[in-house]
Structure formats: C-alpha cells, structure tokens
Design a protein around this motif. Sequence first.
Motif, PDB file in Angstrom:
ATOM      1  N   GLY A  74       0.756  -1.227  -0.100  1.00  0.00           N
ATOM      2  CA  GLY A  74      -0.025   0.092  -0.185  1.00  0.00           C
ATOM      3  C   GLY A  74       0.712   1.217   0.032  1.00  0.00           C
ATOM      4  O   GLY A  74       0.259   2.249  -0.126  1.00  0.00           O
ATOM      5  N   HIS A  75       2.106   1.381   0.078  1.00  0.00           N
ATOM      6  CA  HIS A  75       2.754   2.308   0.292  1.00  0.00           C
ATOM      7  C   HIS A  75       3.086   2.894  -1.404  1.00  0.00           C
ATOM      8  O   HIS A  75       3.422   2.414  -1.997  1.00  0.00           O
ATOM      9  N   ALA A  76       2.736   4.495  -1.351  1.00  0.00           N
ATOM     10  CA  ALA A  76       2.600   4.901  -2.729  1.00  0.00           C
ATOM     11  C   ALA A  76       3.475   6.297  -2.719  1.00  0.00           C
ATOM     12  O   ALA A  76       2.911   7.349  -2.604  1.00  0.00           O
ATOM     13  N   PRO A  77       4.788   6.103  -2.416  1.00  0.00           N
ATOM     14  CA  PRO A  77       5.690   7.575  -2.677  1.00  0.00           C
ATOM     15  C   PRO A  77       5.420   8.167  -3.876  1.00  0.00           C
ATOM     16  O   PRO A  77       4.947   7.512  -5.024  1.00  0.00           O
ATOM     17  N   SER A  78       5.544   9.301  -4.034  1.00  0.00           N
ATOM     18  CA  SER A  78       5.288  10.247  -5.191  1.00  0.00           C
ATOM     19  C   SER A  78       6.855  10.347  -5.926  1.00  0.00           C
ATOM     20  O   SER A  78       7.531  10.587  -5.503  1.00  0.00           O
ATOM     21  N   ALA A  79       6.490  10.426  -7.249  1.00  0.00           N
ATOM     22  CA  ALA A  79       7.528  10.524  -8.198  1.00  0.00           C
ATOM     23  C   ALA A  79       6.895  11.664  -9.448  1.00  0.00           C
ATOM     24  O   ALA A  79       5.639  11.895  -9.462  1.00  0.00           O
ATOM     25  N   ILE A  80       7.817  12.405  -9.869  1.00  0.00           N
ATOM     26  CA  ILE A  80       7.615  13.302 -10.951  1.00  0.00           C
ATOM     27  C   ILE A  80       7.881  12.838 -12.299  1.00  0.00           C
ATOM     28  O   ILE A  80       8.978  12.379 -12.530  1.00  0.00           O
ATOM     29  N   THR A  81       6.828  12.531 -13.299  1.00  0.00           N
ATOM     30  CA  THR A  81       7.382  12.029 -14.291  1.00  0.00           C
ATOM     31  C   THR A  81       7.165  12.872 -15.663  1.00  0.00           C
ATOM     32  O   THR A  81       6.470  13.913 -15.451  1.00  0.00           O
ATOM     33  N   VAL A  82       7.900  12.332 -16.738  1.00  0.00           N
ATOM     34  CA  VAL A  82       7.698  13.125 -18.026  1.00  0.00           C
ATOM     35  C   VAL A  82       7.279  12.438 -19.016  1.00  0.00           C
ATOM     36  O   VAL A  82       7.840  11.404 -19.305  1.00  0.00           O
ATOM     37  N   ASN A  83       5.960  12.435 -19.542  1.00  0.00           N
ATOM     38  CA  ASN A  83       5.317  11.942 -20.459  1.00  0.00           C
ATOM     39  C   ASN A  83       5.149  10.458 -19.773  1.00  0.00           C
ATOM     40  O   ASN A  83       5.578   9.347 -20.610  1.00  0.00           O
ATOM     41  N   HIS A  84       4.960  10.245 -18.678  1.00  0.00           N
ATOM     42  CA  HIS A  84       4.657   8.916 -17.793  1.00  0.00           C
ATOM     43  C   HIS A  84       5.916   8.195 -17.588  1.00  0.00           C
ATOM     44  O   HIS A  84       5.842   6.972 -17.568  1.00  0.00           O
TER      45      HIS A  84
END
Length: 597
Positions: A74-84
């Motif tokens: 259930g852990h969902a850290p956040s990332a920043i994507t470019v075009n997924h």
Amino acid sequence: MSDTYHDAERRRLLKAMAATGLLAGLEGLLPAYARAGSGAERHLAGAAQVAGGKPRSVTQDFYIRREGIGIAGGHAPSAITVNHSIPGPLLELWEGHEARLRVHNLMDESTSIHWHGILLPFQMDGVPGVAFPGIAPGDSFEARFPVRQHGTYWYHSHTGFQEQIGQTGPMVIHPAEPDPIKFDRDYVVMLNDWTFEEPGRVLAQLKKMNGYYNFSKRTMEDLVEDVARSGWAKTLKDREAWGGMRMNPRGIADVTSHTYTYLMNGLHPEANWTALFRPGERVRLRVINGSSMSYFNFRIPGLPLTVVSTDGQAVEPVETDEFQIGVAETYDVVVEPRADTAYTLMAESMDRSGYARGTLAPRMGMAAAVPELRAQPQRTLVDMGMKRDMLTMGPGKKPNTRLEGDSVAIKEAAGPVVAQHGPDRHGAGNATIAKVQRNRLGERGTGLEDVEHRVLTYSQLRNIEAMTDKREPTHTVEVHLTGNMSSYMWSFDGVEYSDSEVIDFPYGERVRLIMVNDTMMEHPIHLHGMFMELENGQGEYLPKKHTISVRAGSRVSLLISAVEPGRWAFHCHFLYHFERGMFRVVRVSNLPGADNA
C-alpha cells in the motif's frame, strides 16, 4: 514520525525493489530506451540518416505529472514523471533546424525544464526567477529556438527538488554535417541517484548533521592501525586536526547509498539494463550524469574506452580505461568489443558506497561479473589546500602545526601550487580556505590515484578545432567556492544567493573566469548559456565545458566569450548545495544595470 520509522520504511521498500530486480513500482514508468529488449531493435534516430533519414525541425510535448509508485503493502511514494516515464523520454534534435519544445504542467505546483548545455535565448533557458517566472499549475510554456550545436546533453527541472524525484531526461542533437565519429550502434547511458525519502527531509537531515548519510567513519580499529603505522604522536595530531576542522577524512559524499539507489537508464543494478552488439562493431555510449548529488567512476572491465566528446563537444580521441564523471557532465565513448561475451558497464559512486550497473552483450539475458566495490578514498592535505609544513586546525587554532599522518599524506602526483590565498576568509559562510591553490587538472579523480589502469584527466582533453576567439581576456572574475559543513551552508565568496549581487560579463568581451575551491570536496559548477574553455595547457585547442568539476584545494581558469546576452544562472550542480545558496546570476550586457542587451 521518527527517523527509525522512516529508516524501516526505506528498508522495506529496498527489499521490495531487490525482489523484483527493479526500482520497485517504476517498471511501468521506464522510457523506451531503457525497456528490456529495446537495445536489440532501436538505435537513436540519427543512425537512420545513413539510410536516407533527413534532418528536421522538431516539435515535442512534455507533460509533467506527479504519479504514485505502487508498492506491495500500500505504500505509494510520489515521483515526477515526464510523459509518464522516469527518466524522461529521449529528446532528439537536429543542428541547423528549429526546436519547439512545449512543457505542460499537470501538477498542482509550479515547475520548469532547463535544457542543460544548450545555446538559446535566455528567456527559453527554463530557470525560474532568472529567465522566466516558472510554469504555474495548469499552464504551458514553449521554448522555441534554432538549434546551433550538436552532441550529448540532458534536461531537468530547475524548480525545488523535482530533479531528485524523477524530472530528468537525455537529449541528443545530431550534427548538420556527417558525424566524424564512426559507430555502428548508439546508446544513451543515463545515470541517476534515487531516494524514497522526501528530498526536503534529506536536506533537513544534512542541516541537522552533515554526516547523517555517511556511515564510513574512522573506527577504533582504524586508530589502532594508524598508531601501529605512524605512532601515537602523529596519529593524535591527525585526529586533532580533523576534529578542529569538524571534518571527516572519509567525507567523500554528502548523500550516500544509505538513502540512494543508483540507476542506469532508470533501472536498479539487479535489473541489468542491456545494450546489444555484434562482435567487431563500434558502439557509442553517451554517458550522462543526471544525478542530484553523486559522482561516478565509469569503466567497462576488459574493454578500453575511447573518449570522443565531453559536454557535447568533440575532443581528440583519448583511449583510457576509466573516467570520473561529475554531476551534470556528459562523456561520449566508443568501444569495440570483439569477443562473443558480455561486459559490465560499471558506474561506481565516488564514495564507493554503491553503484549503477548495466551490460554490453551479444544477446539478451547475458551478464558478466560485477566488480567488488573498491576501498573508500580519504581526503588529504591537498584537499585541505595545504602543504606538509602548514595546517590550520580551525578557528582560534595556530597555523603551521606540522602533520605527517597517513590520512593527509600528499600524493606524489599532486598538481603544482599555482597561487596563495589572500587574507579574506569569506566570513561565517565559510569554514576553510585553500592556503595554497593547486592546478589539479592533471590529477586522476578522487579515489583513482592508485588504480593500476589508465584514468582520464582534464589535462588530456583537447578540442578537435582551434578556438575561434583568440583575443586576450579584457575582464577577469575570480570566484571562491565556499561552505560551512557544520551548518550546511554553501555559497560563492561566503555570500549566499539571497544576499549576493549579479556578476557582470561585459557583452562582447573575452572574460577569464577563475574559480578557487576553498572547501574540501569537489563541486560541479555549471554556467548556463555559454561554454567555458578550460585552460588546461592545450594551446588553441582548449576543451569546451558547460560544467566543470572543481577539485578541493584547486584553482581553475576558464575563458568565456560573452556573446550571449541576458541573465544566466551560475551554480553548483549538487542539488542540495544549490538550494543552500551556492548560486549566482551572470549578466551579459553592454548596458550597466540592464537585464538584457
């Protein structure tokens, strides 16, 4: 939450990652050039020019999103994507044609993209607060410019810590003329450091305790060994000296594998990113250090490397076996594997706490042995900016204390002393000064002094074309790289960015930029908008750099033709140093006080 909780969470995430062989949860976010099997079918588009492909203008959209990383439990850290994708997609441009790059912000926070090393109008450079306001949530920004160069570059966010959590990507610009570098295969090798920690927390830990992520400190066992080797008197002087400076001789990197995982094209070492070849082919590897805080030592055991370009600029080929690549630098190398066997692409972190790894192989699924991590290097008197007969042990201490301890021994290969430091200690923003300043361009990188094979040095780099601007400099700027590890403050000349003044380069003039590193670590210094010609003894063939690694205790001199009007960022490319104040604005103008020409 407690640090113990966060550390336990990190260990759980890394365990999940090891089980999959990938940076857990990011498998679906890999760009095309990193996916399994992509090496078998896909070259860079530029290779198709030989078969009739045509150079072209490029319009490309970049969609910036925050995306959760799905982890079992259930852990969902956040990332920043470019075009997924993480890293972002490969951007390919053509010299002599237009680039139209549209950045769309789909987040609820401001963002930006800086086109690293690219010659363009300063308003297109992508630095919030310097070139433009930034891209607000829901807004878009278009960078449109003629492409005036070729080579290997990259792009990344210049907003907050976004670069650390995914917003980076490679860029290749194909030449207008036939490429003088002959190759059969062409691969991007992008290196990143990844953390599951929130970057703001990483900085908070560094401010609280600068050695928080460095677990390689001297132990009682080391003390016993040093006493046996050097005696009590010398060993105690050594310990007192380092204690007085509040420095750890094993302080090679601020942030280590305690929180970082090192990635090659977005993949964990166990995932084994693979580039394919046929025996006898010439393979071009475009190595990009897109990390936030990590230097790497790159080698391919069993294969010599021919360095053909640095920071996108072609150099006369240099055959070597290993090179050190600072944050934001790029190196193109050509290799010629002749055997039907696999080779390991080894990118060892400079502090040797971890590595990124891939494979060069004739077929998918093959692998070669991964070398053991080598012993961690130590800082020396040279890094302190000292000679054997001098040592300043910190505020209030007397100079000229003699010291002969092994951990601060001067290597025979140390570069010559070229200057002495003046009386200015740069105030509270600086803890140490380089009393003697050395030319270290001919030295191997930190930790590579004693390896038995060849190692590239800056002094070997020689541009393939003579300089077009051969004027003597009419304007000189000297900048000192300064820092105080105790409070984790970083600056130029002891002045943080918030209190600094603009550095003026008169438009059209030839400028000599001198940098002196008063700190005890390397700094990758990047000047936007212009190339710097490194005065490394190569006469009229000085190599061009957009990022220069300035070694501890060293003095470097660079020539710049100030012909790109506007306001340009000038900063250390260590992300957390940049955030803590090691940043200035260079203004190129013939109108005093103006922001552009």
